[in-house]
Enzyme design. Structure first.
Site, PDB file in Angstrom:
ATOM      1  N   LYS A 150       3.064  -8.122  -0.479  1.00  0.00           N
ATOM      2  CA  LYS A 150       4.097  -8.249  -1.808  1.00  0.00           C
ATOM      3  C   LYS A 150       3.936  -8.803  -2.609  1.00  0.00           C
ATOM      4  O   LYS A 150       4.542  -8.639  -3.724  1.00  0.00           O
ATOM      5  CB  LYS A 150       4.980  -8.990  -0.712  1.00  0.00           C
ATOM      6  CG  LYS A 150       5.402  -8.422   1.136  1.00  0.00           C
ATOM      7  CD  LYS A 150       5.787  -6.954   1.007  1.00  0.00           C
ATOM      8  CE  LYS A 150       5.477  -5.401   1.952  1.00  0.00           C
ATOM      9  NZ  LYS A 150       5.080  -5.909   3.247  1.00  0.00           N
ATOM     10  N   TYR A 206       8.093  -1.344  15.853  1.00  0.00           N
ATOM     11  CA  TYR A 206       7.346  -1.612  15.168  1.00  0.00           C
ATOM     12  C   TYR A 206       7.222  -3.076  15.341  1.00  0.00           C
ATOM     13  O   TYR A 206       8.629  -3.920  15.943  1.00  0.00           O
ATOM     14  CB  TYR A 206       8.812  -1.807  13.403  1.00  0.00           C
ATOM     15  CG  TYR A 206       8.436  -2.880  12.596  1.00  0.00           C
ATOM     16  CD1 TYR A 206       7.418  -2.976  11.883  1.00  0.00           C
ATOM     17  CD2 TYR A 206       9.419  -3.632  12.823  1.00  0.00           C
ATOM     18  CE1 TYR A 206       6.536  -4.006  10.423  1.00  0.00           C
ATOM     19  CE2 TYR A 206       9.279  -5.144  12.057  1.00  0.00           C
ATOM     20  CZ  TYR A 206       8.025  -5.315  10.781  1.00  0.00           C
ATOM     21  OH  TYR A 206       8.075  -6.037  10.259  1.00  0.00           O
ATOM     22  N   TYR A 210       1.248  -5.624  11.538  1.00  0.00           N
ATOM     23  CA  TYR A 210       1.078  -5.253  10.418  1.00  0.00           C
ATOM     24  C   TYR A 210      -1.222  -4.550  10.510  1.00  0.00           C
ATOM     25  O   TYR A 210      -1.299  -3.645  10.943  1.00  0.00           O
ATOM     26  CB  TYR A 210       0.993  -5.423   8.961  1.00  0.00           C
ATOM     27  CG  TYR A 210       2.275  -5.138   9.340  1.00  0.00           C
ATOM     28  CD1 TYR A 210       3.090  -4.722   8.070  1.00  0.00           C
ATOM     29  CD2 TYR A 210       3.318  -6.427   9.297  1.00  0.00           C
ATOM     30  CE1 TYR A 210       4.732  -4.816   8.148  1.00  0.00           C
ATOM     31  CE2 TYR A 210       4.771  -6.480   8.491  1.00  0.00           C
ATOM     32  CZ  TYR A 210       5.516  -5.057   8.235  1.00  0.00           C
ATOM     33  OH  TYR A 210       6.795  -5.906   7.983  1.00  0.00           O
TER      34      TYR A 210
HETATM   35  C1  LIG Z   1       4.739  -4.845   4.151  1.00  0.00           C
HETATM   36  C2  LIG Z   1       3.296  -5.084   5.499  1.00  0.00           C
HETATM   37  C3  LIG Z   1       2.708  -4.109   4.661  1.00  0.00           C
HETATM   38  C4  LIG Z   1       2.810  -2.980   4.614  1.00  0.00           C
HETATM   39  O1  LIG Z   1       3.071  -2.353   3.307  1.00  0.00           O
HETATM   40  P1  LIG Z   1       4.071  -1.653   2.919  1.00  0.00           P
HETATM   41  O2  LIG Z   1       3.747  -1.496   1.809  1.00  0.00           O
HETATM   42  O3  LIG Z   1       5.340  -2.154   3.300  1.00  0.00           O
HETATM   43  O4  LIG Z   1       3.926   0.259   3.179  1.00  0.00           O
HETATM   44  C5  LIG Z   1       1.477  -4.230   5.300  1.00  0.00           C
HETATM   45  N1  LIG Z   1       1.225  -5.399   6.027  1.00  0.00           N
HETATM   46  C6  LIG Z   1       1.771  -6.163   5.779  1.00  0.00           C
HETATM   47  C7  LIG Z   1       1.462  -8.078   6.113  1.00  0.00           C
HETATM   48  C8  LIG Z   1       2.915  -6.451   5.333  1.00  0.00           C
HETATM   49  O5  LIG Z   1       3.813  -7.943   5.527  1.00  0.00           O
END
Ligand SMILES: *Cc1c(COP(=O)(O)O)cnc(C)c1O
Length: 333
Positions: free
Chosen positions: A49, A262, A288
């Site tokens: 992010k 999720y 993730y």
């Molecule tokens: C937000 C996030 C993602 C996914 O990214 P998007 O742009 O929302 O698809 C992947 N990995 C981590 C660790 C995240 O925080």
């Protein structure tokens, strides 16, 4: 395409390292796997992010904002990085946290990202899992207005045409690094959720006419919705950047690795996180990058890549939540 025409602040540690995963590659018997360390973007423990926030926070300041508002799950990495960017810039930060994950307990509610959100000075608003996040953010924006402030709402995941510019820039960065290392990248594999990371990457690679293909691994347990979101945002990026061709052809999202929902731990995730820790000392996260790596390993073991291919695993961060999921790794309650 000229990225320089978009306002951007500089607080990420860039370029992030691109490194070979030699023991993993040998274990898998091909393809050659590299990691792009976007967990090391530096701001408040980093993650993907931060690249988006360089553009989003620039836009917020251009709009005269003194308060940023965003939303996510309790252990949201996006929320934590937004709190970090706000602290860095000296603006207020209001966070809507919803209990969307069927995983709780003291660690989940108070350690990891939540602990960091508080440490970074953000104001936290907790809501049930079915709360309307957009409505909750608008309500806070109303209070900020009423007290004479200037709110700026950042969507969940920072995934809009402003935030996704961060991953257009990442595609260019990766291309340069690959050229310097003398490698041709066949695939980039990463966790995909709100879509901005993947949409930015596919737009960036298309902008430079790169043959690198992007494979998003759905971590939302709703592959169709993720593909739809990525496709819509990729099209918006293609329009904004005036890219040639049909970008819909470039959107590939693979499902089957998210588990039931999720944020729910899976056996594949625990295996992947453990395996990468023990073969490469690379720490992944449970929500993730652990699920995305489970996907990469499964695809590699099932012949999705040629053994001569080069695959870059984009480590998107999320490692603070590892502590919130301590018990998923067999630790005592
Ligand atoms: C937000 C996030 C993602 C996914 O990214 P998007 O742009 O929302 O698809 C992947 N990995 C981590 C660790 C995240 O925080």
């Amino acid at each position: 395409m000229q990225l320089a025409r978009y306002p951007r602040l500089r607080f990420a540690h860039l370029p992030t390292p691109l490194e070979p995963l030699e023991r993993l590659s040998r274990n898998l018997g091909g393809p050659r796997v590299y990691v792009k360390r976007d967990d090391c973007t530096g701001l408040g423990f980093g993650g993907n992010k931060t690249r988006k926030l360089e553009f989003l926070m620039a836009d917020a300041l251009a709009h005269g904002a003194d308060t940023v508002i965003t939303a996510g799950g309790i252990q949201s990495n996006h929320v934590r990085q937004t709190a970090a960017a706000a602290a860095r810039l000296g603006v207020d930060c209001e966070l809507v946290l919803t209990r969307i994950v069927p995983w709780n307990g003291g660690d989940y509610e108070e350690t990891g990202n939540v602990q960091l959100d508080r440490l970074l000075g953000a104001k936290l608003h907790f809501h049930p899992g079915d709360a309307d996040r957009d409505a909750a953010m608008e309500e806070i924006a109303g209070w900020v207005h009423a007290r004479g402030g200037r709110p700026y709402v950042i969507p969940v995941g920072g995934s809009n045409p402003v935030g996704a510019l961060g991953y257009v820039a990442c595609a260019l960065e990766l291309e340069n690094q690959a050229n310097d290392l003398g490698i041709e990248v066949d695939y980039v594999v990463h966790a995909s959720s709100s879509g901005g990371t993947q949409a930015g990457l596919v737009a960036g690679f298309r902008a430079i006419n790169s043959p690198t293909r992007v494979i998003g691994i759905d971590v939302d347990a709703d592959t169709e919705a993720v593909a739809t979101d990525v496709g819509r945002l990729a099209q918006a990026m293609a329009d904004q950047l005036d890219l040639p061709g049909d970008i819909a052809d470039d959107v590939v999202v693979k499902g089957g690795y998210a588990g039931e929902t999720y944020g729910a731990p899976t056996a594949g995730m625990v295996d992947a996180v453990t395996r990468l820790a023990r073969t490469e000392a690379l720490v992944l996260d449970p929500v993730y990058s652990g699920k995305a790596m489970a996907g990469l390993i499964d695809l590699a073991e099932n012949g999705a890549f040629e053994s001569s291919d080069t695959v870059v695993f984009l480590h998107t961060g999320g490692t603070p939540s590892l502590f919130a999921y301590r018990t998923a790794f067999g630790e005592p309650e």
